[in-house]
Design a protein around this motif. Sequence first.
Motif, PDB file in Angstrom:
ATOM      1  N   ILE A 103       0.851  -1.204   0.000  1.00  0.00           N
ATOM      2  CA  ILE A 103       0.000   0.000   0.000  1.00  0.00           C
ATOM      3  C   ILE A 103       0.886   1.253   0.000  1.00  0.00           C
ATOM      4  CG2 ILE A 103      -1.763   1.286   1.294  1.00  0.00           C
ATOM      5  CD1 ILE A 103      -2.660  -1.531   2.387  1.00  0.00           C
ATOM      6  N   ALA A 104       1.931   1.247   0.841  1.00  0.00           N
ATOM      7  CA  ALA A 104       2.856   2.388   0.896  1.00  0.00           C
ATOM      8  C   ALA A 104       3.521   2.600  -0.468  1.00  0.00           C
ATOM      9  CB  ALA A 104       3.911   2.142   1.963  1.00  0.00           C
ATOM     10  N   HIS A 105       3.896   1.486  -1.107  1.00  0.00           N
ATOM     11  CA  HIS A 105       4.542   1.548  -2.424  1.00  0.00           C
ATOM     12  C   HIS A 105       3.563   2.090  -3.462  1.00  0.00           C
ATOM     13  CE1 HIS A 105       7.295   0.292  -5.558  1.00  0.00           C
ATOM     14  NE2 HIS A 105       6.329  -0.364  -6.159  1.00  0.00           N
ATOM     15  N   SER A 106       2.326   1.619  -3.400  1.00  0.00           N
ATOM     16  CA  SER A 106       1.317   2.019  -4.392  1.00  0.00           C
ATOM     17  C   SER A 106       0.899   3.481  -4.220  1.00  0.00           C
ATOM     18  CB  SER A 106       0.097   1.100  -4.247  1.00  0.00           C
ATOM     19  OG  SER A 106      -0.862   1.405  -5.202  1.00  0.00           O
ATOM     20  N   TYR A 107       0.826   3.938  -2.959  1.00  0.00           N
ATOM     21  CA  TYR A 107       0.391   5.313  -2.694  1.00  0.00           C
ATOM     22  C   TYR A 107       1.566   6.296  -2.581  1.00  0.00           C
ATOM     23  CZ  TYR A 107      -4.497   4.033  -2.043  1.00  0.00           C
ATOM     24  OH  TYR A 107      -5.783   3.610  -2.258  1.00  0.00           O
ATOM     25  N   HIS A 108       2.774   5.773  -2.758  1.00  0.00           N
ATOM     26  CA  HIS A 108       3.985   6.601  -2.712  1.00  0.00           C
ATOM     27  C   HIS A 108       4.106   7.394  -1.407  1.00  0.00           C
ATOM     28  CE1 HIS A 108       4.636   5.566  -6.912  1.00  0.00           C
ATOM     29  NE2 HIS A 108       3.363   5.809  -7.107  1.00  0.00           N
ATOM     30  N   VAL A 109       3.964   6.678  -0.302  1.00  0.00           N
ATOM     31  CA  VAL A 109       4.208   7.291   1.019  1.00  0.00           C
ATOM     32  C   VAL A 109       5.215   6.404   1.763  1.00  0.00           C
ATOM     33  CG1 VAL A 109       1.949   8.423   1.218  1.00  0.00           C
ATOM     34  CG2 VAL A 109       2.222   6.095   2.087  1.00  0.00           C
ATOM     35  N   PRO A 110       5.981   6.959   2.711  1.00  0.00           N
ATOM     36  CA  PRO A 110       6.944   6.115   3.439  1.00  0.00           C
ATOM     37  C   PRO A 110       6.209   5.024   4.232  1.00  0.00           C
ATOM     38  CG  PRO A 110       7.289   8.455   3.900  1.00  0.00           C
ATOM     39  CD  PRO A 110       6.015   8.364   3.141  1.00  0.00           C
ATOM     40  N   LEU A 145       2.553   4.284   7.653  1.00  0.00           N
ATOM     41  CA  LEU A 145       1.390   3.393   7.710  1.00  0.00           C
ATOM     42  C   LEU A 145       1.512   2.393   8.857  1.00  0.00           C
ATOM     43  CD1 LEU A 145       0.673   2.712   3.924  1.00  0.00           C
ATOM     44  CD2 LEU A 145      -0.022   4.618   5.364  1.00  0.00           C
ATOM     45  N   TYR A 146       2.738   1.872   9.057  1.00  0.00           N
ATOM     46  CA  TYR A 146       2.938   0.949  10.185  1.00  0.00           C
ATOM     47  C   TYR A 146       2.613   1.659  11.511  1.00  0.00           C
ATOM     48  CZ  TYR A 146       5.252  -2.568   7.268  1.00  0.00           C
ATOM     49  OH  TYR A 146       5.518  -3.524   6.331  1.00  0.00           O
ATOM     50  N   GLN A 147       3.077   2.921  11.594  1.00  0.00           N
ATOM     51  CA  GLN A 147       2.832   3.709  12.806  1.00  0.00           C
ATOM     52  C   GLN A 147       1.326   3.902  13.026  1.00  0.00           C
ATOM     53  OE1 GLN A 147       4.999   7.392  12.516  1.00  0.00           O
ATOM     54  NE2 GLN A 147       6.015   7.021  14.479  1.00  0.00           N
ATOM     55  N   ALA A 148       0.619   4.206  11.942  1.00  0.00           N
ATOM     56  CA  ALA A 148      -0.825   4.450  12.043  1.00  0.00           C
ATOM     57  C   ALA A 148      -1.553   3.215  12.559  1.00  0.00           C
ATOM     58  CB  ALA A 148      -1.371   4.868  10.682  1.00  0.00           C
ATOM     59  N   LEU A 149      -1.022   2.043  12.218  1.00  0.00           N
ATOM     60  CA  LEU A 149      -1.672   0.798  12.653  1.00  0.00           C
ATOM     61  C   LEU A 149      -1.092   0.276  13.967  1.00  0.00           C
ATOM     62  CD1 LEU A 149      -1.944  -1.134   9.262  1.00  0.00           C
ATOM     63  CD2 LEU A 149      -3.791  -0.073  10.552  1.00  0.00           C
TER      64      LEU A 149
END
Lengths: 125, 213
Positions: free
Chosen positions: A53-60, A64-68
């Motif tokens: 998801i990070a790769h597809s949305y171009h975010v570090p 995302l891991y932190q958010a979860l």
Amino acid sequence: MKNLGWRQWALVLAFLSVLCFTGFFAVRTVRDAIYWHHHQDEPIRGWMSVGYIAHSYHVPPHVLYQALGLPHKPPDKRPLREIARGQNRPMDEVRAVLMDAIVHARPPYPPPPPPPPPADPGRSP
Amino acid sequence: MSITDQLLAALLLYGLPVLFGVVVIASVGVPFPVSLMLVAAGSFAEQGYMKLWQIIMVASMAAILGDQIGYGLSRWGGRRLILRIGRRLGGESKIKKAEALSKRWGGAGIFLSRWLVTELGPWLNVTSGIARYPWRRFVFWDVLGEVLWVVLYVTLGYIFSDRVQAIADILGNLAWVILGLIIATILGWKLFRYFRPVRVSAEKTAVLLDTAS
């Protein structure tokens, strides 16, 4: 003009049906190509990993891991559906959390800070 | 979760064994979303979850094995059944005709159905087996086509690694368009041959005039 027997009529009918079938899928192909040309983001699905998801949305990925609430190292390869099950949360909620983190990691918001160093079990804080 | 999502999740978790199993089963004829799996595997390779050369090796071997199963079963199992039914219905000559056609045009059909019109792949395995298409030639075209198919789809996944779902959707629709165009061309050619004016050669005209006079 030749008279058409039932075989020829069947052939004409088959030809027209195949043309309709081909046209239908050609329109779908062009429609999808135009859609994906204008939309960068894929909808988040249960099979996707946080890394994908990070790769597809171009975010570090660490954002995302932190958010979860997951450690970013070693990278968690589990599909999102499994992560949601592990955290006892519905998929929609996990999806919403990720979308919120993605929105805040992109402009006009400031770029996210670098990932925190991995926790060292040998040292006290 | 749909079967597609479950297979993709399993690919992500267990990697190559899942890819091998899915490709073998799909090559035998079970309609699994195997193109999507290959594109996804290419994307996972780009992200470092899997190794590109391993994916290409494993998927190619699995596809070839699945095709051999389809060919073998129909050649040594299905053929007897077809011949028995054919003899009862008096269709032996048709089977022989199919064999001759398969021997003449089979190579191109086998090759193209491996990577361009993949929906036809399992069917071509069965018809090649029943028509006793020479096994060595079948293996040659099969290996060539399957390796091309795997390299093509995995590379697409590797290049467009952030658009797995999008690429798979477009490729899925495009395959049906190609299949439709091939069938439309064949049917169109048959119709054209029926409707075109019959040309009578000068010799035939002279013979006809002679007999009339």
